[in-house]
Motif scaffolding. Structure first.
Motif, mmCIF file in Angstrom:
data_model
loop_
_atom_site.group_PDB
_atom_site.id
_atom_site.type_symbol
_atom_site.label_atom_id
_atom_site.label_comp_id
_atom_site.label_asym_id
_atom_site.label_seq_id
_atom_site.Cartn_x
_atom_site.Cartn_y
_atom_site.Cartn_z
ATOM 1 N N ASP A 165 -31.234 5.027 13.400
ATOM 2 C CA ASP A 165 -30.169 3.511 14.600
ATOM 3 C C ASP A 165 -29.332 2.833 13.390
ATOM 4 O OD1 ASP A 165 -31.053 5.239 16.521
ATOM 5 O OD2 ASP A 165 -32.866 3.931 16.208
ATOM 6 N N ASN A 166 -30.249 2.694 12.225
ATOM 7 C CA ASN A 166 -29.458 1.571 11.709
ATOM 8 C C ASN A 166 -28.520 1.689 9.995
ATOM 9 O OD1 ASN A 166 -31.695 -0.267 13.140
ATOM 10 N ND2 ASN A 166 -32.695 0.621 12.265
ATOM 11 N N VAL A 167 -28.006 1.253 9.930
ATOM 12 C CA VAL A 167 -26.775 1.306 8.515
ATOM 13 C C VAL A 167 -27.867 0.364 7.700
ATOM 14 C CG1 VAL A 167 -25.189 0.950 7.541
ATOM 15 C CG2 VAL A 167 -24.923 2.136 10.204
ATOM 16 N N LEU A 168 -28.234 -0.619 8.066
ATOM 17 C CA LEU A 168 -28.948 -1.240 6.828
ATOM 18 C C LEU A 168 -29.870 -1.693 7.949
ATOM 19 C CD1 LEU A 168 -25.809 -3.973 5.790
ATOM 20 C CD2 LEU A 168 -26.854 -2.198 4.201
ATOM 21 N N ARG A 173 -31.842 2.128 -0.810
ATOM 22 C CA ARG A 173 -31.217 1.399 -1.454
ATOM 23 C C ARG A 173 -31.104 0.035 -1.456
ATOM 24 N NH1 ARG A 173 -26.319 1.582 -4.554
ATOM 25 N NH2 ARG A 173 -25.406 -0.063 -5.507
ATOM 26 N N TRP A 174 -31.522 -0.900 -2.179
ATOM 27 C CA TRP A 174 -31.523 -2.120 -2.214
ATOM 28 C C TRP A 174 -31.058 -3.263 -2.356
ATOM 29 C CZ3 TRP A 174 -36.639 -4.360 -0.241
ATOM 30 C CH2 TRP A 174 -37.936 -3.326 0.045
ATOM 31 N N GLN A 198 -22.853 5.555 3.824
ATOM 32 C CA GLN A 198 -21.542 3.842 4.152
ATOM 33 C C GLN A 198 -22.964 2.799 4.684
ATOM 34 O OE1 GLN A 198 -21.689 4.384 8.565
ATOM 35 N NE2 GLN A 198 -19.981 2.906 8.873
ATOM 36 N N GLY A 199 -24.466 3.552 4.382
ATOM 37 C CA GLY A 199 -25.538 1.950 3.822
ATOM 38 C C GLY A 199 -25.032 1.412 2.861
#
Length: 217
Positions: free
Chosen positions: A24-27, A54-55, A173-174
């Motif tokens: 549901d979330n990319v970021l 990934r931060w 993509q994220g």
């Protein structure tokens, strides 16, 4: 394309690894970064965050304050001084921060307050010896409610945490969005307006003082 953000106002503690693993979330934002350089202190959840996400670069800093009941018998110089104390906190992330500094339910009694104000009430009633919360929140409570003015701040125990956006490491993509976010924030910082944006964010969360002003108090 524009990244899809899932913004959680003061609810980072409620996000779980399963929620993050959904598509549901990319970021997702905001997240305090665990101490990934101390693997022995990580839980399964925080180890997963360190290894599989990934931060972004730090977006801003939050100072976590330690507050003491008015008659607390000593001025703490380190976190060892609150071993054996009853510690109130209202966020699920705060015990993890304490654990990274040697404080856990093995050497202290950790209790939960429904709100930061509830933790301050427990300091006055004697139900708690110590309360942990963002310094901006504690300062605001002491400014707005006269009954809290005698609560003491153990400034030597303040914890500076950095806040980030994260994305699953395998989500290309994220990860691209994280890189774009890092570049965009770096450019805004160079222009000198980033601190104003952060202050406006905190103003929208009922904080009148900037992080830097709180740190100086």
């Amino acid at each position: 394309s524009r990244p899809e953000f899932s913004a959680f106002r003061d609810q980072r503690e409620k996000l779980t690894a399963d929620r993050l693993a959904s598509q549901d979330n990319v970021l997702t934002f905001p997240w305090y970064r665990p101490n990934c350089d101390a693997p022995a202190l990580l839980t399964d959840h925080t180890r997963n965050l360190c290894e599989n996400y990934r931060w972004s670069e730090p977006l801003y800093g939050v100072l976590i304050g330690t507050y003491l009941r008015p008659d607390f018998e000593r001025e703490p110089q380190s976190h060892r001084a609150i071993y054996g104390a009853t510690i109130c906190q209202s966020g699920e992330e705060l015990p993890r921060m304490l654990r990274e500094r040697g404080v856990s339910d093995l050497n202290a009694r950790l209790i939960k307050g429904d709100t930061p104000r509830a933790c301050f009430d427990m300091l006055l009633s004697g139900e708690a010896d110590v309360a942990i919360m963002p310094l901006l929140t504690g300062n605001r409570l002491q400014r707005d409610f006269a009954e809290f003015e005698d609560i003491r701040s153990a400034f030597k125990l303040d914890i500076e945490m950095t806040v980030h956006a994260i994305s699953p490491a395998e989500d290309a993509q994220g990860v691209d969005h994280i890189r774009a976010l890092n570049r965009g924030v770096a450019n805004i910082r160079e222009s000198g307006v980033w601190e104003g944006i952060v202050n406006e964010f905190f103003a929208g969360h009922d904080h009148d003082a900037s992080y830097h002003e709180a740190h100086a108090q």
